[in-house]
Design a protein around this motif. Structure first.
Motif, PDB file in Angstrom:
ATOM      1  N   ALA A  26      -2.308  11.038   0.603  1.00  0.00           N
ATOM      2  CA  ALA A  26      -3.767  11.170   0.621  1.00  0.00           C
ATOM      3  C   ALA A  26      -4.447   9.853   0.264  1.00  0.00           C
ATOM      4  O   ALA A  26      -5.445   9.466   0.882  1.00  0.00           O
ATOM      5  N   THR A  27      -3.901   9.141  -0.708  1.00  0.00           N
ATOM      6  CA  THR A  27      -4.536   7.903  -1.164  1.00  0.00           C
ATOM      7  C   THR A  27      -4.293   6.745  -0.211  1.00  0.00           C
ATOM      8  O   THR A  27      -5.217   5.999   0.128  1.00  0.00           O
ATOM      9  N   ALA A  28      -3.048   6.581   0.238  1.00  0.00           N
ATOM     10  CA  ALA A  28      -2.704   5.429   1.076  1.00  0.00           C
ATOM     11  C   ALA A  28      -3.366   5.476   2.438  1.00  0.00           C
ATOM     12  O   ALA A  28      -3.833   4.449   2.944  1.00  0.00           O
ATOM     13  N   PHE A  29      -3.429   6.640   3.046  1.00  0.00           N
ATOM     14  CA  PHE A  29      -3.964   6.746   4.395  1.00  0.00           C
ATOM     15  C   PHE A  29      -5.437   7.159   4.442  1.00  0.00           C
ATOM     16  O   PHE A  29      -6.137   6.827   5.391  1.00  0.00           O
ATOM     17  N   MET A  30      -5.900   7.875   3.416  1.00  0.00           N
ATOM     18  CA  MET A  30      -7.257   8.406   3.472  1.00  0.00           C
ATOM     19  C   MET A  30      -8.148   7.984   2.308  1.00  0.00           C
ATOM     20  O   MET A  30      -9.312   8.388   2.252  1.00  0.00           O
ATOM     21  N   GLY A  31      -7.615   7.214   1.369  1.00  0.00           N
ATOM     22  CA  GLY A  31      -8.436   6.803   0.240  1.00  0.00           C
ATOM     23  C   GLY A  31      -8.965   7.995  -0.534  1.00  0.00           C
ATOM     24  O   GLY A  31     -10.067   7.966  -1.071  1.00  0.00           O
ATOM     25  N   LEU A  32      -8.169   9.046  -0.612  1.00  0.00           N
ATOM     26  CA  LEU A  32      -8.598  10.291  -1.255  1.00  0.00           C
ATOM     27  C   LEU A  32      -7.747  10.505  -2.504  1.00  0.00           C
ATOM     28  O   LEU A  32      -6.518  10.584  -2.425  1.00  0.00           O
ATOM     29  N   THR A  33      -8.384  10.565  -3.657  1.00  0.00           N
ATOM     30  CA  THR A  33      -7.648  10.735  -4.915  1.00  0.00           C
ATOM     31  C   THR A  33      -7.521  12.226  -5.226  1.00  0.00           C
ATOM     32  O   THR A  33      -8.442  12.845  -5.717  1.00  0.00           O
ATOM     33  N   MET A  34      -6.352  12.767  -4.929  1.00  0.00           N
ATOM     34  CA  MET A  34      -6.126  14.197  -5.158  1.00  0.00           C
ATOM     35  C   MET A  34      -5.442  14.458  -6.493  1.00  0.00           C
ATOM     36  O   MET A  34      -5.280  15.610  -6.900  1.00  0.00           O
ATOM     37  N   ILE A  59       0.836  -1.207   0.000  1.00  0.00           N
ATOM     38  CA  ILE A  59       0.000   0.000   0.000  1.00  0.00           C
ATOM     39  C   ILE A  59       0.870   1.257   0.000  1.00  0.00           C
ATOM     40  O   ILE A  59       0.553   2.247  -0.667  1.00  0.00           O
ATOM     41  N   TRP A  60       1.977   1.191   0.726  1.00  0.00           N
ATOM     42  CA  TRP A  60       2.860   2.358   0.841  1.00  0.00           C
ATOM     43  C   TRP A  60       3.927   2.362  -0.249  1.00  0.00           C
ATOM     44  O   TRP A  60       4.865   3.133  -0.192  1.00  0.00           O
ATOM     45  N   ARG A  61       3.830   1.463  -1.228  1.00  0.00           N
ATOM     46  CA  ARG A  61       4.642   1.334  -2.449  1.00  0.00           C
ATOM     47  C   ARG A  61       6.144   1.282  -2.172  1.00  0.00           C
ATOM     48  O   ARG A  61       6.951   1.996  -2.771  1.00  0.00           O
ATOM     49  N   TYR A  62       6.510   0.378  -1.296  1.00  0.00           N
ATOM     50  CA  TYR A  62       7.934   0.177  -1.000  1.00  0.00           C
ATOM     51  C   TYR A  62       8.705  -0.191  -2.264  1.00  0.00           C
ATOM     52  O   TYR A  62       8.265  -1.008  -3.070  1.00  0.00           O
ATOM     53  N   SER A  63       9.868   0.396  -2.414  1.00  0.00           N
ATOM     54  CA  SER A  63      10.777   0.004  -3.492  1.00  0.00           C
ATOM     55  C   SER A  63      12.204   0.245  -3.045  1.00  0.00           C
ATOM     56  O   SER A  63      12.525   1.296  -2.490  1.00  0.00           O
ATOM     57  N   ASP A  64      13.069  -0.741  -3.297  1.00  0.00           N
ATOM     58  CA  ASP A  64      14.498  -0.497  -3.143  1.00  0.00           C
ATOM     59  C   ASP A  64      14.917   0.491  -4.235  1.00  0.00           C
ATOM     60  O   ASP A  64      14.162   0.751  -5.175  1.00  0.00           O
ATOM     61  N   TRP A  65      16.129   1.042  -4.107  1.00  0.00           N
ATOM     62  CA  TRP A  65      16.535   2.074  -5.061  1.00  0.00           C
ATOM     63  C   TRP A  65      16.675   1.486  -6.459  1.00  0.00           C
ATOM     64  O   TRP A  65      17.016   0.336  -6.647  1.00  0.00           O
ATOM     65  N   TYR A  66      16.353   2.331  -7.427  1.00  0.00           N
ATOM     66  CA  TYR A  66      16.545   1.910  -8.809  1.00  0.00           C
ATOM     67  C   TYR A  66      16.963   3.096  -9.647  1.00  0.00           C
ATOM     68  O   TYR A  66      16.767   4.241  -9.285  1.00  0.00           O
ATOM     69  N   GLY A  67      17.590   2.801 -10.764  1.00  0.00           N
ATOM     70  CA  GLY A  67      18.142   3.826 -11.632  1.00  0.00           C
ATOM     71  C   GLY A  67      19.035   3.199 -12.662  1.00  0.00           C
ATOM     72  O   GLY A  67      18.669   2.213 -13.294  1.00  0.00           O
ATOM     73  N   TYR A  68      20.223   3.725 -12.798  1.00  0.00           N
ATOM     74  CA  TYR A  68      21.177   3.194 -13.783  1.00  0.00           C
ATOM     75  C   TYR A  68      22.258   2.454 -13.017  1.00  0.00           C
ATOM     76  O   TYR A  68      23.235   3.031 -12.558  1.00  0.00           O
TER      77      TYR A  68
END
Length: 904
Positions: free
Chosen positions: A335-343, A248-257
């Motif tokens: 706003a979306t993850a904690f409140m379900g609010l699409t801003m 839900i909180w969109r965890y990601s390890d670092w990415y790039g080049y």
């Protein structure tokens, strides 16, 4: 017929203009009284909540005639004198969409006719505002949407005699609705099925046959409840449910080049946030406190590494190339993850559905405007590239927020800076208080352990340099020794001697530099200590001068080393223009240091601001408060979805006016209140849900069950939903059954290509949008960019992954090997118990015997078989005994059985 007077012709020609200016020329019974008595009540009841001065959806404010005529993003709302051409009229009669009132019942024909008459009559207006006032202030905005009202605990339904059967409050709500719809609740699931379900649900691992046997033997009335408590107490629970929240909180390890280690998104060491999440779940940290820590841990407890690691949530939004992208992600996903609010859509214009103005989007962003990302050192590691705590902090508390006109960052409205605020319809005022930070946080590299580690690293570099010089001298001595040439002459190899001599010179120059660097570092530390004290000592300037001299000497020696190496590189590159060019750049850089020494000394670390704005902490406290109508509902919905396979609110990321309504609104609000009043206790909520009769129901039904016709999608939970195992559960369960799962907790991400050789839990492997464990990817792994709800697919690639995986072959061989002494009947039943959590049916037993016999015949001559090849070869070799090889194959077949990847 006489021609009309010239004045009347003039009126007809100018009507479109004049009617916008005044209604006086209209000979009509429509006047301000007509408006006040017939039209204003309609507007107040149906339109004002979304189209007022504070909440102007679509840019439309109807609280005065001027703004009504001006209209919103679709242009003028009315053309006075012409209802047919008026957008307002087209929307209320639904000839244009979306019909108004939005998602409400269409106005009556009589009311629509009155509004048409009013518009045709010139749209006169009672110039007193539609918004009533008290004591000079507007009353709170009232929005009728269910999710924007603070939840109130509803009374439990009364079921009469059924109350004895359904004691859990969850079941009372569900049964009341089922009774209303004439749906019959299903029976309780088989005990083995239920145990496997709750194990996979709470810890992501299936029970062992021994754990199943223990449960079946326990005849106490609370046997199941005891199992639930045991599972909630396991460290595995944090891994299982921590992963849910990280989705839900969109965890990601670092990415790039990665070829050049260029970080473009997220940051190295963000794994500490992942570990914090797992630990917080295991500790049953209140959910509201988790929100506060993630949004403002650096302001809550600035000197606590655990709180700093929590701000990895904000670090995740970091983006190298565009700070606006970074900040918009932080604001929108919060706003979306904690409140379900699409801003998101309000970034470019006033929200089409929810009462969020274009400007309010940027006021919400203003909470995040000052924040930045940095990496602090950890004890025992002087190099932050190798390890550190990556965390959020406020880098510029004076940073201004501007509205980007139509969302274009190239057109900021710089004459109107915006202050932080939440959308007005919440009727909430946020109390922001700046936070003063002590020197240790303003200058984190001034901490004693950091300076100790930096000095230790410099000392270690001296020792390494001495060893390198010693080895270079030995090689030079060896190269200088004469060797007999083909001519018989004894002579040293000149090229080898030259290279060895250069290596010695290089090592000498490097040793000279690092030996000079140690006192320079010590002097810089002393100068920093003096300069960054609250009261600067008298000898601060003297320490600064000494530090400058010693650092200049060290830099000179380093440049001398670099110049020597660059000259060597230039000699070797002759004839290759590209290499010569690169070497020349290095030569010029080294020469510049020699010729233009720095004027001052370099601090050991960076000095950061002395104040944090307090904006994020204020926002976090509001989001995590009981006054916020959304937060608890959204969290409850996420937890419910992952227990029951279907959410109470289908649009898990959108509780706004364009989202879908809850299937059980009273239950949702009861759970939200229970959650908050329990102290935001997640384990309490888990226990409540998984001990309910609804959770314990069977998922198996007969084809002629009458409920199927009434509720084919099981919206009203008259049975349990079956669902597929999630990617991590597929892999981890297999390893656990084989007894090979490494249960170690935490640590840096593991290379995603090593998932078949490193047997850690799947949560610990590198997870980015472009780098994921291939096997997990096939089983619908979370999208690290956005995943509020995982997709669930059934596709051939999944079967191929299980069939051809080196891991599945290896584990099938290990599992079969543990049962090699059993007779065939016992082996088959035990295999079904281990792999599928049940015994084999009579037909399955018969077919399994046949399979073993056929396979054993095939394996009599292994030379006739085509060897298995795969990108990831099995780490465990197949048995050479035909009987055992056949058994390994049977286990492998069961790994590929649908029941292995299904939760019933």
């Amino acid at each position: 017929m006489k021609p009309p007077p010239s004045r009347f012709w003039l009126f007809l020609l100018l009507a479109p203009i004049s009617t916008l200016l005044t209604a006086d020329l209209h000979a009509s019974s429509v006047d301000s009284v007509f408006y006040r008595e017939k039209i204003k009540p309609v507007f107040t009841k149906n339109c004002l909540g979304c189209h007022n001065a504070s909440v102007s959806q679509g840019g439309l404010d109807i609280t005065n005639r001027e703004s009504l005529l001006k209209g919103g993003e679709s242009g003028p709302a009315i053309q006075a004198g012409n209802s047919e051409a008026s957008t307002l009229y087209k929307l209320i009669n639904h000839s244009e969409q979306p019909g108004m009132p939005f998602k409400g019942k269409k106005l009556s024909d009589e009311t629509i006719a009155l509004i048409a008459e009013w518009i045709n009559g010139g749209a006169p207006y009672d110039e007193s505002s539609l918004v009533s006032k008290a004591k000079g202030e507007e009353k709170p905005i009232e929005v009728s949407h269910w999710a924007f009202k603070v939840p109130v605990r509803p009374d439990l339904p009364v079921l009469g005699d059924k109350k004895r059967k359904f004691k859990n409050p969850i079941d009372l709500f569900l049964e009341a609705r089922r009774t209303e719809l004439k749906l019959q609740a299903s029976a309780e699931a088989d005990k083995k099925v239920l145990l496997r379900r709750v194990y996979l649900d709470l810890i992501g691992l299936a029970p062992t046959p021994e754990e199943t046997e223990t449960f079946l033997k326990d005849k106490s009335p609370d046997a199941y409840e005891k199992v639930v408590d045991q599972l909630l107490a396991k460290e595995d629970h944090g891994i299982r449910w921590g992963r849910h929240w990280l989705d839900i909180w969109r965890y990601s390890d670092w990415y790039g080049y990665r070829k050049t280690n260029q970080v473009r998104y997220s940051q190295p060491h963000i794994w500490r946030w992942r570990d914090w999440t797992v630990k917080a779940v295991n500790q049953n940290k209140p959910y509201n406190q988790m929100i506060i820590d993630m949004l403002a841990g650096d302001e809550v407890a600035p000197d606590d590494p655990e709180h700093l690691a929590a701000t990895g949530y904000l670090v995740r939004s970091w983006y190298l190339f565009n700070r606006n992208v970074w900040l918009q992600d932080a604001a929108e996903y919060t706003a979306t993850a904690f409140m379900g609010l699409t801003m998101k859509c309000a970034r470019c214009h006033t929200h089409k559905y929810d009462p969020i103005q274009h400007t309010e989007y940027y006021r919400f962003r203003a909470f995040f405007e000052p924040y930045d990302v940095r990496t602090d050192r950890v004890e025992g590691q002087a190099d932050v590239l190798k390890d550190g705590i990556v965390r959020a902090y406020d880098g510029d508390v004076t940073a201004q927020t501007y509205r980007f006109i139509r969302g274009n960052e190239a057109t900021p409205e710089k004459d109107k800076p915006l202050t932080p605020a939440v959308p007005a319809f919440f009727n909430s005022k946020i109390d922001i208080k700046p936070i003063s930070l002590p020197m240790d946080l303003r200058y984190p590299d001034g901490r004693e352990f950091v300076q100790r580690d930096v000095v230790a690293q410099a000392e270690a570099e001296i020792q390494t340099a001495k060893e390198k010089l010693e080895n270079a001298n030995a090689e030079y001595k060896k190269a200088s020794a004469p060797v007999q040439l083909s001519s018989g002459e004894w002579k040293a190899d000149e090229n080898a001697v030259k290279k060895a001599r250069n290596d010695v010179t290089s090592a000498e120059k490097h040793l000279a530099y690092v030996e000079a660097n140690l006192p320079a570092i010590q002097a810089r530390i002393a100068a920093d200590r003096a300069a960054f004290q609250e009261i600067v000592p008298a000898n601060a300037e003297e320490l600064s001068d000494e530090s400058r001299k010693l650092e200049r000497k060290a830099n000179f020696l380093k440049a001398d080393e670099q110049l020597f190496l660059a000259n060597l590189e230039m000699d070797e590159a002759r004839g290759n223009d590209k290499k010569v060019g690169a070497a020349k750049v290095k030569l010029e850089a080294a020469a510049k240091v020699l010729n233009e020494p720095a004027e001052g000394y370099t601090s050991i670390g960076k000095l950061y601001p002395s104040t944090s704005s307090g904006r994020r902490l204020a926002l976090a406290k509001w989001i995590a408060s009981q006054d916020n109508p959304l937060t608890a509902r959204v969290a409850v919905n996420h937890i419910w979805l992952r227990h029951f396979g279907r959410p109470l609110v289908p649009t898990v990321f959108n509780f706004g006016m364009s989202g879908k309504s809850p299937s059980h609104p009273e239950l949702l609000d009861w759970l939200a209140m229970e959650f908050m009043e329990s102290g935001w206790d997640m384990k309490h909520l888990h226990r409540l849900m998984v001990t309910s009769a609804a959770y314990r129901m069977t998922s198996s039904i007969e084809n002629d069950n009458p409920n199927i016709k009434s509720d084919p999608d099981n919206i009203y939970l008259w049975r349990m939903n079956t669902r597929r195992k999630e990617a991590e559960v597929v892999r981890d369960s297999l390893l656990n059954i084989a007894g090979r799962l490494d249960r170690a907790m935490g640590g840096p991400e593991i290379d995603e290509t090593k998932s078949e050789s490193v047997l850690r839990r799947s949560i610990y492997f590198r997870h980015t949008p472009d780098l994921q464990v291939e096997m997990l990817q096939v089983f619908d792994l979370a999208n690290p960019n956005e995943c509020f709800e995982r997709t669930e697919s059934v596709m051939p690639q999944q079967a191929l992954a299980m069939s051809n995986s080196g891991l599945s072959y290896s584990m099938s061989r290990v599992i079969a090997g543990e049962m090699k002494d059993l007779q065939d009947d016992a082996f088959i039943n035990q295999s079904f118990e281990k792999m599928l959590g049940r015994t084999a049916s009579a037909l399955e037993l018969k077919e399994s015997h046949q399979f073993l016999h056929q396979q054993m015949s095939l394996y009599q001559d292994l030379t006739k078989l085509t060897p298995f090849t795969s990108k990831e070869m099995p780490s465990v070799k197949a048995s050479t005994d035909p009987k055992q090889r056949a058994r390994e194959s049977l286990v492998h077949v069961l790994i590929n059985h649908n029941d292995f990847v299904t939760v019933r």
